[in-house]
Design a protein around this motif. Structure first.
Motif, short mmCIF file in Angstrom:
data_model
loop_
_atom_site.label_atom_id
_atom_site.label_comp_id
_atom_site.label_asym_id
_atom_site.label_seq_id
_atom_site.Cartn_x
_atom_site.Cartn_y
_atom_site.Cartn_z
N LYS A 13 0.81 -1.21 0.00
CA LYS A 13 0.00 0.00 0.00
C LYS A 13 0.85 1.27 0.00
O LYS A 13 0.57 2.22 -0.71
N LYS A 14 1.93 1.25 0.80
CA LYS A 14 2.76 2.46 0.92
C LYS A 14 3.69 2.69 -0.28
O LYS A 14 4.39 3.70 -0.34
N SER A 15 3.73 1.75 -1.23
CA SER A 15 4.71 1.83 -2.33
C SER A 15 4.25 2.68 -3.51
O SER A 15 4.54 2.36 -4.67
#
Ligand SMILES: [Zn+2]
Length: 272
Positions: A197-199
């Motif tokens: 998700k954070k990528s």
């Protein structure tokens, strides 16, 4: 649909009792080819044995940077001898690691340069591991792109000698360096991390890689892709999730992404 896992540690002992099933599940999931990647002399030898035992598996042989201070006197000669095996399609993984502190960077660089020379003389492509410093090292003044910059310098010097035939594996660097590596002629491969998700920034990098230079991998047993992130060990059958994520980021169909990355990997490794 056919997928090609360009980087998997099938030799890992976590697979010792389940290797048959893992390879069978990969094939059932459409992952029809895999390259088993060595990290030192014994694991490189094991990768070659696995590649000789399974039709769908090929091998890469080399000394991963975190193992560069742990090399026995005959180990490099073993790597050289293993490159002659017809199932060996690449040298590596090599590269540099500024995250861990297992080997001094000057020793890592010496081995990196040996692999680059071996790639030139053997005409096999090379596989680059790159890991930038830890957040706490960055807080203490290390450059967030110290490893990217160091690898760029080594590759730039090598590119002045002969054209590069290599891949940045499990790419986790920034957009600026991705462009610089592409300018040097490198391929870029993405692993499960791109699905996290954070990528967001990494998915932006995935958009800018020209379709002829893009590859995909699991780096199993590490880094299972979202939504299977909790699965240990990761395995090639899960690569479909990474392929879906990359297809969505690039605005192409899954079939298109699969065909592109499979054709790229086949020609990169010289597999028909
Ligand atoms: Zn690896």
């Amino acid at each position: 649909m056919e997928l090609f896992d360009s980087h998997v540690h099938l030799d890992d002992e976590q697979f010792d009792n389940i290797r048959d099933e893992v390879i069978r599940r990969a094939i059932e999931a459409g992952v029809s080819r895999m390259v088993c990647i060595g990290t030192n002399a014994p694991t490189s030898r094991k990768c070659v044995e696995i590649a000789n035992a399974y039709e769908n598996v090929y091998a890469a042989v080399g000394i991963q940077p975190n193992y560069a201070s742990d090399v026995g006197p005959d180990d490099w000669d073993s790597i050289l001898a293993l490159t002659k095996d017809p199932r060996v399609v690449a040298v590596g993984e090599t590269g540099l690691d500024h995250y861990w502190d297992y080997a001094p960077v000057d020793v890592q660089q010496e081995y990196f340069e040996r692999h680059l020379e071996l790639s030139r003389t053997s005409r096999l492509p090379f596989i680059v591991h790159m890991r930038d410093p830890k957040p706490d090292a960055i807080a203490n003044g290390a450059s967030p792109t110290a490893c990217s910059a160091h690898i760029y310098d080594v590759l730039k010097t090598a590119a002045d000698v002969a054209p590069l035939h290599g891949v940045m594996h499990s790419y986790s660097g920034d957009e600026e360096y991705a462009k610089k590596f592409l300018d040097l002629g490198m391929h870029i491969s993405f692993a499960g991390m791109v699905t996290f998700k954070k990528s967001t920034a990494l998915r932006e990098v995935a958009k800018l890689v020209p379709s002829g230079r893009l590859m995909i991998e699991t780096d199993a047993p590490y880094l299972s892709p979202h939504p299977k992130r909790g699965q240990r060990p990761n395995e090639p059958a899960l690569m479909l999730h990474t392929a879906e994520c990359l297809a969505e980021a690039r605005g192409v169909s899954l079939e298109n992404l699969a065909a592109t990355t499979t054709n790229n990997a086949k020609s990169f490794f010289g597999i028909e």
